[in-house]
Design a protein around this motif. Sequence first.
Motif, PDB file in Angstrom:
ATOM      1  N   UNK A  18       0.851  -1.188   0.000  1.00 31.22           N
ATOM      2  CA  UNK A  18       0.000   0.000   0.000  1.00 31.22           C
ATOM      3  C   UNK A  18       0.877   1.225   0.000  1.00 31.22           C
ATOM      4  N   UNK A  19       0.311   2.349  -0.445  1.00 30.78           N
ATOM      5  CA  UNK A  19       1.068   3.591  -0.412  1.00 30.78           C
ATOM      6  C   UNK A  19       0.904   4.236   0.944  1.00 30.78           C
ATOM      7  N   UNK A  20       1.919   4.971   1.351  1.00 33.44           N
ATOM      8  CA  UNK A  20       1.884   5.636   2.644  1.00 33.44           C
ATOM      9  C   UNK A  20       1.894   7.141   2.443  1.00 33.44           C
ATOM     10  N   UNK A 110       1.383  -3.504   7.490  1.00 29.47           N
ATOM     11  CA  UNK A 110       1.947  -2.523   6.558  1.00 29.47           C
ATOM     12  C   UNK A 110       1.728  -1.139   7.117  1.00 29.47           C
ATOM     13  N   UNK A 111       2.759  -0.295   7.068  1.00 33.36           N
ATOM     14  CA  UNK A 111       2.587   1.131   7.339  1.00 33.36           C
ATOM     15  C   UNK A 111       2.013   1.746   6.071  1.00 33.36           C
ATOM     16  N   UNK A 112       0.802   2.264   6.141  1.00 33.40           N
ATOM     17  CA  UNK A 112       0.141   2.711   4.917  1.00 33.40           C
ATOM     18  C   UNK A 112      -1.002   3.654   5.226  1.00 33.40           C
ATOM     19  N   UNK A 113      -1.316   4.475   4.255  1.00 35.33           N
ATOM     20  CA  UNK A 113      -2.497   5.329   4.274  1.00 35.33           C
ATOM     21  C   UNK A 113      -3.629   4.550   3.614  1.00 35.33           C
ATOM     22  N   UNK A 114      -4.615   4.133   4.389  1.00 39.65           N
ATOM     23  CA  UNK A 114      -5.642   3.253   3.807  1.00 39.65           C
ATOM     24  C   UNK A 114      -6.669   4.010   2.978  1.00 39.65           C
ATOM     25  N   UNK A 115      -6.518   5.337   2.835  1.00 40.43           N
ATOM     26  CA  UNK A 115      -7.370   6.037   1.868  1.00 40.43           C
ATOM     27  C   UNK A 115      -6.844   5.846   0.449  1.00 40.43           C
TER      28      UNK A 115
END
Length: 267
Positions: A18-20, A110-115
Amino acid sequence: MTTEAPQQTGNRTNGSTASRKSNGSSAYGEALADVYDSLYPTSGPAIDSMITFLDELRPAPASLLELGVGTGRLAIPLAKHGYRVHGVDASPAMLAKLHENDATGEITSSVADFSALEVEERYDVVLTALNTFFMLPTQELQISCLRGIHDALADDGVAVFETYNPQNYHRLTEATTQIGHLAPDALLLDTVQVNRQLQSALVVHTILGPDGLRKVPEVSRYAWPAEFDVMARLVGLRVTGRWAGWDRSALSELTEKHIVVVERQKA
């Protein structure tokens, strides 16, 4: 704003990426990671009811993705019950605490921005609990999150949301303060201010303890049920159930929370 590959932690991997992004959820988690387990119970009837609810939908050992996993308050008992759990959170400090709490090392993260969620694996269950979905501060980000959940779901998967009843905050016409005990030598003061036109609530958590005073702001953007249903339909999801609690009790205006179940729209 920069993006980077997620940090994978835990004793097993499942290929999730995922992207962070740096956002309010990350700042909230970084500020509260050390006291988060004191704010919310890590065991008890409510968690047992949540596990029973999910088990009736998709029983363990189903794969489960939790968005806003935090310190593992739900993920750890779910893993003990037999679910294969992967957690996403914007806060590295929260995930570090998660893996301190996860003695068996069963949970990956995962360190991530879930938006802006991107995953390689598809999951039987996607869980977004404890008002986490409303911490996305705009309708655009909430729709983006729902789009990512759609893509993360297996064809017969389900997404489950736990949110507060929007009416709880929308009825407030002036700032309110609640006082609670965080520890024998610490107090928690929560001040709530609502912008009803923007459907926005600002909660300032003030912690008074031996180390002095700490203030942590939390912004949430609540969505009414009809609005949530439309946002879900926009990304190919449909709501299949809505209740007042994990016990499937009926909704009312006085309901404290909403439990919403969502599936992919059938072709």
